[in-house]
Design an enzyme around this catalytic site. Structure first.
Site, short mmCIF file in Angstrom:
data_model
loop_
_atom_site.label_atom_id
_atom_site.label_comp_id
_atom_site.label_asym_id
_atom_site.label_seq_id
_atom_site.Cartn_x
_atom_site.Cartn_y
_atom_site.Cartn_z
N HIS A 219 -1.18 -82.01 -36.19
CA HIS A 219 -1.03 -80.49 -36.31
C HIS A 219 -0.38 -80.06 -37.27
CE1 HIS A 219 -3.41 -80.64 -32.50
NE2 HIS A 219 -3.51 -79.14 -32.31
N SER A 223 -6.20 -80.76 -39.63
CA SER A 223 -7.26 -81.68 -39.51
C SER A 223 -8.04 -82.05 -41.15
CB SER A 223 -8.64 -81.39 -38.69
OG SER A 223 -8.26 -81.17 -37.17
N LYS A 247 -18.33 -77.99 -29.05
CA LYS A 247 -19.17 -79.16 -29.66
C LYS A 247 -18.47 -80.42 -29.03
CE LYS A 247 -19.96 -80.56 -34.52
NZ LYS A 247 -19.92 -80.08 -35.88
N ASP A 248 -17.22 -80.36 -28.77
CA ASP A 248 -16.57 -81.50 -27.96
C ASP A 248 -16.95 -81.68 -26.65
OD1 ASP A 248 -14.97 -82.21 -30.11
OD2 ASP A 248 -13.33 -81.42 -29.30
N GLU A 291 -13.09 -110.86 -24.66
CA GLU A 291 -13.94 -109.71 -24.84
C GLU A 291 -14.41 -109.47 -26.00
OE1 GLU A 291 -15.14 -109.14 -21.89
OE2 GLU A 291 -13.88 -107.61 -20.94
#
Length: 422
Positions: A219, A223, A247-248, A291
């Protein structure tokens, strides 16, 4: 970054004004994910993966706390306690499978998030600290996942702990004491289970704390965006809410659908069948593999088969495995190109996709049985991986001719510059 055009929080209700004065949590949320946080208007769906990583971590913490209520970290009963969870605890099978497959989904999301950062140059100034904290989160995830893989105490759990901790013994002088400290003895047993269970329970909360720092660091500069062009005014941004919360939300819905399909229809697809066999120190599995999300690094480790410069192959492999991750810490200073986004870097874009293919092939080689051909291919792929970061990227930074950048984010979106808002 301070956005003078951002909408400022001004509570109207007396209770909210009182709360904002005494404990300004609503203001914090509003400025972090609300209308008070303007973001570039051209973010695509690859920017959803940060929120999806947070959702995956929440799933892991919730399911992990419930599982810890029924799990016993003791070598004689650990395997049976997992079977007890699967068979006798109400919805225990669902919680256990959600936790196991949630780890895989978490890594899928984070790997996508990392490669998005590599493609769009999110590691470049002024966001170096965001990238560095992200690499710290990745390392903590790997440590947490390894310790969690040991807890079911099946064959792969036991022998994975035996092999992976055995690599520390390759470190001169301090290697054996470190291994004994990790295991609490000479071989994986009750002490190792207690240590791994304690750390596996603790580290997700450490990851959550570092994620808070990661978001805080984000922040400050704001972004990044697909063009890599800096924000030049209010015409280049939109409020985070409602545009990107919607959108998220869409991305989270798709994530949960994919997660549900894996959970209900193929819960063991990403696991190993040998882990449903109780741990037996006297019976070594024919083929020990970690894994799937560790396989590229495991392939790098296995690619070193001979001593060199007086250093044992085992130590070379350990240094290369850890070095392949630590390289990411130095990436903001390795790549000196002023252009962030690969959309405007034709040479870098081509080599980026070669790197993606290289990492995927390393993952395949990591689970393949060791043969001369597999070892040779692992060496070639590992060599390219290190060459990409240490040789190719610095050379591209010097000689690449980038494409013309748009003058602003708005011009890239609309195809023409928009008049600046008052």
């Amino acid at each position: 970054m301070s956005f003078p055009w951002a909408e400022h929080y001004a509570p109207k209700h007396p209770l909210m004004r009182y709360l904002d004065e005494k404990l300004p949590l609503p203001r914090l949320v509003y400025n972090a994910v609300g209308a008070g946080y303007p973001v570039p208007r051209n973010l695509n769906y690859f920017w959803n993966f940060g929120v999806l990583a947070g959702a995956a971590l929440a799933i892991q913490i919730i399911t992990g706390v419930i599982l810890a209520m029924h799990y016993a970290a003791n070598g004689t009963v650990a395997f049976d306690s997992v079977e007890h969870i699967m068979r006798d605890v109400n919805s225990g099978w669902l919680i256990r499978y959600a936790h196991a497959n949630g780890a895989s989904m978490f890594f899928i999301v984070v790997y996508t998030h990392i490669f998005r950062g590599l493609y769009y140059g999110s590691y470049k100034a002024p966001r170096e600290m965001v990238w560095l904290l992200g690499v710290v989160i990745f390392l903590l995830m790997m440590a947490t996942a390894f310790m969690g893989y040991v807890l079911p105490w099946g064959q792969m759990s036991f022998w994975g702990a035996q092999v992976i901790t055995g690599f520390f013994s390759a470190i001169p002088v301090v290697g054996d004491p470190i291994r004994m400290w990790l295991l609490g003895g000479f071989a994986p047993d009750n002490d190792a289970l207690n240590r791994f269970f304690s750390l596996h329970y603790l580290l997700p909360f450490v990851i959550a704390a570092v994620i808070v720092l990661h978001i805080w660091a984000l922040h400050i500069p704001g972004s990044n965006n697909p063009t890599g062009v800096d924000v030049k005014g209010p015409q280049d941004t939109v409020p985070f809410h409602p545009y990107y919360t919607a959108k998220d939300g869409m991305g989270l819905g798709v994530f949960l659908i994919v997660f549900s399909l894996l959970l209900f229809f193929a819960p063991n697809a990403l696991g190993h069948p040998d882990n449903y066999i109780p741990a037996n120190p006297l019976s070594t599995p024919a083929h020990i593999v970690p894994e799937w999300y560790f396989l590229p690094f495991y392939a790098i480790l296995k690619s070193f088969t001979g001593n060199f410069l007086g250093i044992a192959a085992k130590l070379w492999g350990v240094m290369a495995m850890f070095g392949s991750i630590l390289l990411l810490f130095f990436l903001p200073w390795i790549d000196r190109s002023p252009i962030r986004s690969a959309s405007y870097r034709p040479m870098y874009k081509w080599f980026f996709w070669v790197l993606v293919a290289d990492v995927l092939f390393l993952g395949y080689l990591g689970q393949a049985e060791v043969t001369p051909t597999v070892v040779l291919l692992s060496q070639l792929c590992a060599g390219y991986y290190f060459s990409h970061f240490l040789i190719i990227i610095p050379l591209i930074s010097k000689f690449e001719k980038p494409l013309p950048l748009p003058n602003s984010i708005t011009e890239a979106v609309l195809g023409h510059p928009a008049p600046a808002a008052a």
